[in-house]
Design a protein around this motif. Structure first.
Motif, PDB file in Angstrom:
ATOM      1  N   TYR A 113       0.853  -1.185   0.000  1.00 43.73           N
ATOM      2  CA  TYR A 113       0.000   0.000   0.000  1.00 43.73           C
ATOM      3  C   TYR A 113       0.885   1.229   0.000  1.00 43.73           C
ATOM      4  O   TYR A 113       1.868   1.309   0.755  1.00 43.73           O
ATOM      5  CB  TYR A 113      -0.912   0.040   1.225  1.00 43.73           C
ATOM      6  CG  TYR A 113      -1.808   1.263   1.236  1.00 43.73           C
ATOM      7  CD1 TYR A 113      -2.867   1.360   0.345  1.00 43.73           C
ATOM      8  CD2 TYR A 113      -1.551   2.328   2.097  1.00 43.73           C
ATOM      9  CE1 TYR A 113      -3.675   2.490   0.319  1.00 43.73           C
ATOM     10  CE2 TYR A 113      -2.356   3.460   2.072  1.00 43.73           C
ATOM     11  CZ  TYR A 113      -3.416   3.536   1.182  1.00 43.73           C
ATOM     12  OH  TYR A 113      -4.203   4.648   1.155  1.00 43.73           O
ATOM     13  N   GLY A 114       0.547   2.190  -0.861  1.00 46.83           N
ATOM     14  CA  GLY A 114       1.366   3.388  -0.954  1.00 46.83           C
ATOM     15  C   GLY A 114       0.554   4.630  -1.246  1.00 46.83           C
ATOM     16  O   GLY A 114      -0.595   4.560  -1.701  1.00 46.83           O
ATOM     17  N   ILE A 115       1.176   5.756  -0.976  1.00 50.85           N
ATOM     18  CA  ILE A 115       0.586   7.062  -1.265  1.00 50.85           C
ATOM     19  C   ILE A 115       1.554   7.843  -2.155  1.00 50.85           C
ATOM     20  O   ILE A 115       2.739   7.989  -1.825  1.00 50.85           O
ATOM     21  CB  ILE A 115       0.355   7.871   0.028  1.00 50.85           C
ATOM     22  CG1 ILE A 115      -0.763   7.228   0.855  1.00 50.85           C
ATOM     23  CG2 ILE A 115       0.002   9.323  -0.291  1.00 50.85           C
ATOM     24  CD1 ILE A 115      -2.149   7.387   0.273  1.00 50.85           C
ATOM     25  N   TYR A 116       1.038   8.302  -3.289  1.00 48.22           N
ATOM     26  CA  TYR A 116       1.827   9.195  -4.137  1.00 48.22           C
ATOM     27  C   TYR A 116       1.390  10.619  -3.838  1.00 48.22           C
ATOM     28  O   TYR A 116       0.260  11.021  -4.132  1.00 48.22           O
ATOM     29  CB  TYR A 116       1.622   8.870  -5.618  1.00 48.22           C
ATOM     30  CG  TYR A 116       2.510   9.700  -6.530  1.00 48.22           C
ATOM     31  CD1 TYR A 116       3.775   9.254  -6.874  1.00 48.22           C
ATOM     32  CD2 TYR A 116       2.082  10.939  -7.004  1.00 48.22           C
ATOM     33  CE1 TYR A 116       4.602  10.018  -7.689  1.00 48.22           C
ATOM     34  CE2 TYR A 116       2.897  11.707  -7.817  1.00 48.22           C
ATOM     35  CZ  TYR A 116       4.156  11.232  -8.153  1.00 48.22           C
ATOM     36  OH  TYR A 116       4.986  11.986  -8.948  1.00 48.22           O
ATOM     37  N   ASP A 117       2.299  11.385  -3.228  1.00 47.85           N
ATOM     38  CA  ASP A 117       2.003  12.762  -2.841  1.00 47.85           C
ATOM     39  C   ASP A 117       2.415  13.686  -3.985  1.00 47.85           C
ATOM     40  O   ASP A 117       3.601  13.900  -4.243  1.00 47.85           O
ATOM     41  CB  ASP A 117       2.758  13.116  -1.558  1.00 47.85           C
ATOM     42  CG  ASP A 117       2.292  14.438  -0.948  1.00 47.85           C
ATOM     43  OD1 ASP A 117       1.779  15.292  -1.703  1.00 47.85           O
ATOM     44  OD2 ASP A 117       2.439  14.607   0.284  1.00 47.85           O
ATOM     45  N   THR A 118       1.421  14.212  -4.687  1.00 50.06           N
ATOM     46  CA  THR A 118       1.700  15.050  -5.857  1.00 50.06           C
ATOM     47  C   THR A 118       2.281  16.400  -5.469  1.00 50.06           C
ATOM     48  O   THR A 118       2.835  17.107  -6.331  1.00 50.06           O
ATOM     49  CB  THR A 118       0.413  15.275  -6.668  1.00 50.06           C
ATOM     50  OG1 THR A 118      -0.604  15.834  -5.811  1.00 50.06           O
ATOM     51  CG2 THR A 118      -0.091  13.963  -7.253  1.00 50.06           C
ATOM     52  N   ARG A 119       2.174  16.762  -4.200  1.00 44.11           N
ATOM     53  CA  ARG A 119       2.726  18.056  -3.766  1.00 44.11           C
ATOM     54  C   ARG A 119       4.256  18.037  -3.734  1.00 44.11           C
ATOM     55  O   ARG A 119       4.898  19.063  -3.984  1.00 44.11           O
ATOM     56  CB  ARG A 119       2.163  18.418  -2.389  1.00 44.11           C
ATOM     57  CG  ARG A 119       0.651  18.668  -2.389  1.00 44.11           C
ATOM     58  CD  ARG A 119       0.092  18.719  -0.980  1.00 44.11           C
ATOM     59  NE  ARG A 119       0.271  17.441  -0.280  1.00 44.11           N
ATOM     60  CZ  ARG A 119      -0.231  17.192   0.934  1.00 44.11           C
ATOM     61  NH1 ARG A 119      -0.944  18.114   1.565  1.00 44.11           N
ATOM     62  NH2 ARG A 119      -0.021  16.019   1.503  1.00 44.11           N
TER      63      ARG A 119
END
Length: 336
Positions: free
Chosen positions: A209-215
């Motif tokens: 599980y991952g989060i791609y932080d576009t900021r």
């Protein structure tokens, strides 16, 4: 006169006419009569009794040897009848199970359906194909108010209905954890407790599980023993294996999961997959992970969605169009 009596009278009448004239028309009527007998659950041994009864009536002086031969035929037909009825019963049950599986597969498709979100400065490709009717793989996307992309990919060690039910449980457990969605390690720890309590000890779940932080254009992720993916660095034009640690979900309630970070530059790609991709076979041999990288590189001029579809098509041809394990491939690419 009920339907069974009608079948008996018809059989004896057709047989008598055939013995007298040997008319092929009677043979066709006999074929139709066999279907009516099956519809009325008339056993083969009953048909033999109809036959013998009519012969005795028509030819009272039949040789004893002929009559005795019918006793032998009758015993054979009794055994045949039992086997035939058992076969019909099993066939009926098989058709019922097939129908139930089709309904369950359609329900699972609906329950686990996920839309690929539109994320600024990013392209996403995803394809998940079950080897059987029920899918033991799971993938899901979310996108929050900050345009941060959440991505999950999981694989149940097991197949069929139990694996599908487990995947549904994982999905709804994920939906119940929105407050921790920005913490991949916490998400896996929560899911691990769910799996450990509710899944048979012989069944385990791997997951990333991952989060791609576009900021900040970084990918934060944790893994529970899931198949390592790949990271493509456009500037160096090279693929590297995404190396992670973490036990599979459900082994121990007290498991903890390390969190990792990848900084993503323009043109970089994150490749996530299930073992159904890397364990494809060419004959009796598994393909090498490098072969998967070569396929991705071959189609890198295409969009991520076209890449995953092209890789799937190539691997299907390689395996003679027989998918041996659930296939899930996801590509996240930052725009150049």
């Amino acid at each position: 006169m009920d339907n069974r009596d009608i079948v008996q009278k018809s059989y004896q009448s057709f047989l008598k006419q055939y013995l007298q004239k040997q008319d092929e028309q009677m043979l066709y009527k006999g074929q139709e009569l066999s279907r009516r007998a099956i519809e009325q659950n008339i056993s083969p041994e009953e048909i033999v009794n109809y036959h013998v009864s009519m012969l005795k009536e028509t030819y009272p002086d039949l040789p004893k040897e002929v009559l005795v031969s019918f006793d032998f035929l009758l015993e054979v037909m009794i055994s045949y009848g039992f086997a035939y009825r058992e076969h019909q019963s099993l066939r009926h049950r098989q058709l019922e199970l097939k129908t139930e599986m089709e309904v369950a597969a359609n329900m699972q498709t609906t329950l686990l359906q996920t839309d690929i979100p539109s994320v600024p400065e990013m392209q996403i490709g995803a394809l998940s194909v079950p080897a059987r009717q029920m899918n033991g793989d799971y993938h899901h996307f979310t996108c929050d108010e900050n345009n941060c992309l959440g991505v999950a990919i999981a694989d149940v060690i097991g197949k069929g209905m139990p694996a599908a039910l487990c995947m549904s449980m994982i999905k709804y457990s994920m939906d119940s954890l929105p407050e921790t969605r920005m913490q991949p390690s916490a998400v896996l720890e929560s899911l691990n407790r769910v799996v450990e309590r509710n899944v048979d000890p012989s069944m385990f779940v791997t997951m990333l599980y991952g989060i791609y932080d576009t900021r900040v254009h970084s990918f934060f992720f944790s893994s529970a023993g899931h198949e390592p993916g790949f990271f493509y660095e456009a500037k160096k034009d090279r693929f590297a294996e995404i190396s992670t640690k973490g036990v599979v979900l459900g082994v121990t309630r007290q498991a903890s999961f390390e969190e990792y970070q990848l900084d993503v530059a323009p043109g970089d790609m994150i490749v996530l997959l299930s073992d159904g991709v890397t364990e494809c076979r060419a004959g009796d041999e598994f393909v090498e992970r490098e072969y998967i990288v070569d396929l991705i590189r071959k189609y890198m001029h295409l969009s991520p969605q076209e890449i995953v579809e092209s890789v799937y098509d190539e691997l299907m041809r390689l395996q003679g169009f027989e998918l041996r394990d659930d296939f899930t491939l996801i590509i996240l690419q930052r725009d150049v």
